[in-house]
Motif scaffolding. Structure first.
Motif, PDB file in Angstrom:
ATOM      1  N   LYS A  97      48.083  42.629  30.107  1.00 52.54           N
ATOM      2  CA  LYS A  97      48.703  42.396  31.410  1.00 52.54           C
ATOM      3  C   LYS A  97      48.209  43.424  32.427  1.00 52.54           C
ATOM      4  CE  LYS A  97      52.822  40.008  32.302  1.00 52.54           C
ATOM      5  NZ  LYS A  97      54.072  39.625  31.716  1.00 52.54           N
ATOM      6  N   LEU A  98      48.191  44.680  31.990  1.00 46.00           N
ATOM      7  CA  LEU A  98      47.806  45.756  32.907  1.00 46.00           C
ATOM      8  C   LEU A  98      46.352  45.633  33.341  1.00 46.00           C
ATOM      9  CD1 LEU A  98      49.527  48.853  31.230  1.00 46.00           C
ATOM     10  CD2 LEU A  98      50.112  47.776  33.422  1.00 46.00           C
ATOM     11  N   THR A  99      45.511  45.188  32.449  1.00 43.68           N
ATOM     12  CA  THR A  99      44.081  45.149  32.771  1.00 43.68           C
ATOM     13  C   THR A  99      43.638  43.767  33.240  1.00 43.68           C
ATOM     14  OG1 THR A  99      43.547  44.578  30.499  1.00 43.68           O
ATOM     15  CG2 THR A  99      43.491  46.922  31.051  1.00 43.68           C
ATOM     16  N   GLY A 100      44.522  42.788  33.062  1.00 43.79           N
ATOM     17  CA  GLY A 100      44.148  41.421  33.436  1.00 43.79           C
ATOM     18  C   GLY A 100      43.108  40.829  32.488  1.00 43.79           C
ATOM     19  N   LYS A 101      42.966  41.444  31.323  1.00 45.20           N
ATOM     20  CA  LYS A 101      41.965  40.967  30.353  1.00 45.20           C
ATOM     21  C   LYS A 101      42.584  40.872  28.976  1.00 45.20           C
ATOM     22  CE  LYS A 101      37.139  42.201  30.988  1.00 45.20           C
ATOM     23  NZ  LYS A 101      36.144  43.201  30.643  1.00 45.20           N
ATOM     24  N   LYS A 102      42.245  39.868  28.260  1.00 44.09           N
ATOM     25  CA  LYS A 102      42.714  39.751  26.888  1.00 44.09           C
ATOM     26  C   LYS A 102      42.347  41.020  26.113  1.00 44.09           C
ATOM     27  CE  LYS A 102      42.976  35.419  25.350  1.00 44.09           C
ATOM     28  NZ  LYS A 102      44.405  35.370  25.056  1.00 44.09           N
TER      29      LYS A 102
END
Ligand code: BGC
Length: 386
Positions: A97-102
């Motif tokens: 969520k924080l990085t916007g990446k799986k």
């Protein structure tokens, strides 16, 4: 009435929207995603830094802190560790969520009966004689139940480091001979239960100095084929190499200990295994452990494996390996955790851990070993950028 059904419909829509999308791995599970940073490892490292600053002047605090924020695998080395899977998968979803990446988490499945059958340092909680296979199946069932709670999380597993290597070369050791049937049955069971759309499995293939020798690699591929045939239709993504070992991935300056080998580095080992796997119609993707392979020419013999003096961190975890069938470089062995005790009167003592190329004063396998951590950071190659 209409109003109420509208509300109900809205509720339905929002709960459908809120439902997490299951992850389905296609191809390389490490490609285009972030690698999970284990907060417990970050803590281990920061504890170590506190001790360090009290003990001596050290100029690499910032680098050590970077190491603490690097992705490492999570070892499920006993049944009591299994409930921690929820903790790690929840954290991985937060990181996503924080990085916007799986964010991909790597677990090491490591609890076979008669574990580490040819050495003394990492014997586990189960034995063949005491119904270990049944306990092992329960361990696998609990892991599966944890994974099933998080279909949206991306997971990879390294299955049972060294176990199949031992079946290829060490059946003369009674503890290994006794374990043969249970290792096979346990690994088949693990593959069948754990392979899921969001879980990719890598079966451990030891390393180039062990299964790289021509007869050994032929025997290894036969054994892999036997187990995978029995596990089908469940399958694996590929194989792991160099777990907890020190071999370079790709070099032209070969370490003298590799002199008579045609697989003196892990890439050459992988390149020799690949056509054998292809001919047997088996998967041929790989991950390789680069946690401690930064320095070479540090071992007396290639078989030495315990807390090697002079070792350094190797390539950072990454899916950019430059080799199409090498999915990732990973830090599988947790840098700073011991390979085994050097105390000859300890129950888990293995003589390999008190040779003159091993660090002295080492604690039990898996325990934090400050001196080793410092050494690995100091000798990191490439150096850690703070
Ligand atoms: C040990 C495990 C430990 C792992 C990572 C292995 O050698 O047997 O207990 O979790 O290393 O440090």
């Amino acid at each position: 009435m209409k109003f109420l059904s509208l509300i109900a419909a809205c509720g339905l829509v929002s709960s459908v929207l809120a439902a997490p999308t299951p992850d389905v791995i296609k191809g390389n599970p490490f490609s285009g995603v972030n690698f999970y940073v284990n907060p417990l490892y970050t803590q281990e490292v920061s504890q170590s830094l506190k001790v360090l600053t009290q003990e001596k002047e050290w100029s690499l605090d910032a680098q050590a802190a970077v190491v603490g924020l690097t992705s490492t695998a999570v070892w499920l080395d006993s049944h009591v560790k299994v409930p921690s899977i929820s903790y790690h998968l929840e954290n991985s979803l937060v990181q996503a969520k924080l990085t916007g990446k799986k964010t991909v988490v790597t677990f090491v499945i490591y609890d076979l009966p008669n574990r580490d059958c040819s050495a003394g340092a990492s014997a586990g909680e189960y034995t063949v004689a005491d119904n270990g296979l049944e306990y092992y199946k329960e361990y696998i069932n609990s892991i599966k139940a944890e994974f099933n709670k998080y279909p949206e999380a991306r997971v990879t597993c390294i299955i049972e480091p060294d176990s199949l290597g031992n079946l290829v070369t060490n059946l003369a050791v009674p503890k290994c001979a006794e374990a043969e049937a249970d290792y096979k049955a346990g690994i088949i069971y693990a593959i069948q239960q754990l392979q899921q759309p969001n879980v990719a499995l890598y079966l451990d293939a030891a390393h180039g100095g062990w299964l790289g020798w021509p007869n050994n690699r032929i025997g290894a591929v036969q054994l892999f084929g036997e187990l995978l045939q029995a596990a089908a239709p469940a399958t694996i993504r590929g194989f792991s190499t160099n777990v907890s070992n020190y071999n370079k991935f790709n070099t032209t300056a070969f370490d003298p200990i590799t002199k008579y080998s045609d697989t003196p580095d892990e890439l050459l080992y992988i390149q020799k295994l690949t056509p054998l796997l292809q001919n047997a119609s088996l998967p041929y993707n790989f991950v390789t452990d680069t946690s401690r392979n930064g320095q070479q020419n540090i071992r007396n013999t290639w078989g030495d494996w315990c807390n090697i003096k002079g070792a350094g961190l190797g390539a950072r975890p990454s899916a950019n390996t430059g080799v199409s069938n090498v999915d990732a470089f990973l830090w599988v062995k947790t840098p700073g955790e011991s390979d085994g005790t050097s105390n000859s009167s300890a129950p888990l003592y293995d003589p390999n851990c008190s040779q003159n190329d091993s660090l002295p004063n080492a604690p039990n396998a898996g325990s934090w070993f400050n001196q080793q951590f410092i050494m690995l950071v100091e000798n990191a190659n490439p150096p850690i950028k703070a």
